[in-house]
Design an enzyme around this catalytic site. Structure first.
Site, mmCIF file in Angstrom:
data_model
loop_
_atom_site.group_PDB
_atom_site.id
_atom_site.type_symbol
_atom_site.label_atom_id
_atom_site.label_comp_id
_atom_site.label_asym_id
_atom_site.label_seq_id
_atom_site.Cartn_x
_atom_site.Cartn_y
_atom_site.Cartn_z
ATOM 1 N N HIS A 78 23.200 3.771 -17.789
ATOM 2 C CA HIS A 78 23.209 3.831 -16.371
ATOM 3 C C HIS A 78 24.205 3.313 -15.562
ATOM 4 O O HIS A 78 25.061 3.952 -15.112
ATOM 5 C CB HIS A 78 21.608 3.650 -15.714
ATOM 6 C CG HIS A 78 21.364 3.867 -14.489
ATOM 7 N ND1 HIS A 78 20.189 3.361 -13.867
ATOM 8 C CD2 HIS A 78 22.179 4.426 -13.373
ATOM 9 C CE1 HIS A 78 20.278 3.795 -12.411
ATOM 10 N NE2 HIS A 78 21.686 4.618 -12.306
ATOM 11 N N TRP A 81 26.017 -3.572 -12.938
ATOM 12 C CA TRP A 81 25.844 -3.668 -11.496
ATOM 13 C C TRP A 81 25.840 -5.007 -11.163
ATOM 14 O O TRP A 81 25.319 -5.818 -11.800
ATOM 15 C CB TRP A 81 24.490 -3.150 -10.933
ATOM 16 C CG TRP A 81 23.902 -1.821 -11.103
ATOM 17 C CD1 TRP A 81 25.010 -0.735 -11.668
ATOM 18 C CD2 TRP A 81 22.765 -1.142 -11.153
ATOM 19 N NE1 TRP A 81 24.172 0.366 -11.778
ATOM 20 C CE2 TRP A 81 22.675 0.106 -11.607
ATOM 21 C CE3 TRP A 81 21.518 -1.738 -10.929
ATOM 22 C CZ2 TRP A 81 21.773 1.084 -11.561
ATOM 23 C CZ3 TRP A 81 20.101 -0.834 -11.010
ATOM 24 C CH2 TRP A 81 20.460 0.430 -11.327
ATOM 25 N N TYR A 89 22.269 -7.055 -3.580
ATOM 26 C CA TYR A 89 23.342 -6.469 -3.969
ATOM 27 C C TYR A 89 24.217 -5.959 -2.920
ATOM 28 O O TYR A 89 23.671 -5.332 -2.113
ATOM 29 C CB TYR A 89 23.319 -5.701 -5.240
ATOM 30 C CG TYR A 89 22.665 -4.206 -5.100
ATOM 31 C CD1 TYR A 89 21.239 -4.061 -5.005
ATOM 32 C CD2 TYR A 89 23.503 -3.164 -4.700
ATOM 33 C CE1 TYR A 89 20.745 -2.995 -4.696
ATOM 34 C CE2 TYR A 89 22.825 -1.793 -4.423
ATOM 35 C CZ TYR A 89 21.530 -1.817 -4.637
ATOM 36 O OH TYR A 89 20.950 -0.441 -4.230
ATOM 37 N N GLU A 136 29.000 5.387 -10.047
ATOM 38 C CA GLU A 136 28.838 4.054 -10.449
ATOM 39 C C GLU A 136 29.774 3.216 -10.370
ATOM 40 O O GLU A 136 29.954 2.140 -9.854
ATOM 41 C CB GLU A 136 28.452 4.070 -12.151
ATOM 42 C CG GLU A 136 27.039 4.606 -12.637
ATOM 43 C CD GLU A 136 25.871 3.693 -11.951
ATOM 44 O OE1 GLU A 136 25.894 2.554 -11.995
ATOM 45 O OE2 GLU A 136 25.192 4.688 -11.392
ATOM 46 N N LYS A 139 29.988 2.945 -6.174
ATOM 47 C CA LYS A 139 29.202 1.975 -5.803
ATOM 48 C C LYS A 139 28.971 0.735 -6.332
ATOM 49 O O LYS A 139 29.030 -0.307 -5.458
ATOM 50 C CB LYS A 139 27.765 2.575 -6.000
ATOM 51 C CG LYS A 139 26.585 2.060 -5.128
ATOM 52 C CD LYS A 139 25.381 2.781 -5.361
ATOM 53 C CE LYS A 139 24.286 2.065 -4.736
ATOM 54 N NZ LYS A 139 22.938 2.758 -5.058
ATOM 55 N N HIS A 140 29.103 0.489 -7.417
ATOM 56 C CA HIS A 140 28.929 -0.977 -8.175
ATOM 57 C C HIS A 140 30.212 -1.635 -8.644
ATOM 58 O O HIS A 140 30.491 -2.831 -8.474
ATOM 59 C CB HIS A 140 28.000 -0.805 -9.249
ATOM 60 C CG HIS A 140 26.651 -0.142 -8.931
ATOM 61 N ND1 HIS A 140 25.735 -0.901 -8.182
ATOM 62 C CD2 HIS A 140 26.083 1.155 -8.977
ATOM 63 C CE1 HIS A 140 24.561 -0.236 -8.089
ATOM 64 N NE2 HIS A 140 24.976 0.943 -8.653
#
Ligand SMILES: *[C@@H]1O[C@H](CO)[C@@H](O)[C@H](O)[C@H]1NC(C)=O
Length: 261
Positions: A78, A81, A89, A136, A139-140
């Protein structure tokens, strides 16, 4: 016939030469002091060698059966993070480093094997892997302080993006969830049911810590692994730690691990 001594010298020279060549071709790695503090635990001003505020790194994985994604004998990725050590977060930390060409960036760095791994193991359930990777990273990934551009001594554009995906795949292969569960007799099966404690025991035997185990309609669906990091997220030492924030959503017993068909 050269003397023993001169051939020994010739050999030594050729070894020196070849190591000199490989050193000059490779980029110097991003070095962090050996005594760099552990993220979330210590403190440091050096945000290139101390992940902050996102010092807790989570590797999240899917077991997707409807629709099926990835190989029948593997979980899928996935994301990786950064979490603020407490279940909260940050997200989308740097709009100037949001990309819509992850495959091209990885190809541009000649990382064919990494791209193959992404295509195999980092799967979007709707089939749009590239968009999923972009999400991913944007965002992270942009919130990992040690992967900021200034942390690279000889930065080449988007190399931190390559590092993000490489590190995530490396961690994913290291934990090898499918194999670890299978070794403990926990295998996908139409009718078998498992206890949460059984799954946690199998995972902690290898990972050293419990994980978050999530279910969808009583079926095993997601696992979250947690680490603190000593040094940078890309080259540092990962030290497994207990989950923070959420708790497992699976029931204590009667958990289904549905085969991928
Ligand atoms: C990816 O996109 C960025 C931003 O648009 C661009 O600067 C970069 O050159 C692209 N990389 C490749 C390999 O296409």
């Amino acid at each position: 016939m050269p003397s023993l001594r001169s051939s020994a010298i010739a050999l030594l020279c050729s070894q020196l030469f070849s190591s000199a060549v490989s050193i000059s071709l490779a980029k110097p790695p991003q070095e962090c002091p050996a005594d760099s503090p552990l993220s979330c635990q210590g403190s440091s001003e050096d945000t290139c060698c101390f992940n902050t505020p996102g010092g807790l790194l989570l590797l999240t994985q899917f077991w997707d059966t409807d629709p099926v994604t990835g190989p029948a004998d593997s979980w899928t990725i996935h994301g990786l993070w950064p979490d603020n050590c407490d279940g909260t977060y940050e997200s989308n930390c740097d709009p100037s480093r949001e990309y819509s060409n992850i495959s091209a960036i990885i190809e541009g760095h000649g990382k064919t094997e990494l791209l193959n791994d992404l295509n195999t193991f980092w799967k979007d359930y709707e089939g749009d892997d590239e968009s999923f990777w972009e999400h991913e990273w944007n965002k992270h990934g942009t919130c990992i302080s040690t992967m900021e551009v200034d942390c690279y001594p000889e930065y080449t554009p988007q190399e931190e993006v390559v590092d993000y995906f490489q590190k995530t795949v490396d961690l994913f292969k290291q934990v090898n969830t499918y194999q670890v569960l299978a070794d403990a007799g926990i295998v996908p099966d139409e009718s078998k049911e498992y206890d949460l404690s059984q799954i946690q025991e199998a995972i902690s035997a290898q990972h050293g810590q419990e994980v978050i185990v999530n279910c969808k309609s009583g079926e095993l669906n997601e696992l979250w692994y947690f680490w603190h990091v000593k040094g940078s997220a890309q080259t540092g030492e990962y030290v497994s730690t207990t989950p923070a924030g959420a708790s497992s959503s699976c029931p204590d017993s009667g958990i289904k691990y549905v085969p991928k068909k």
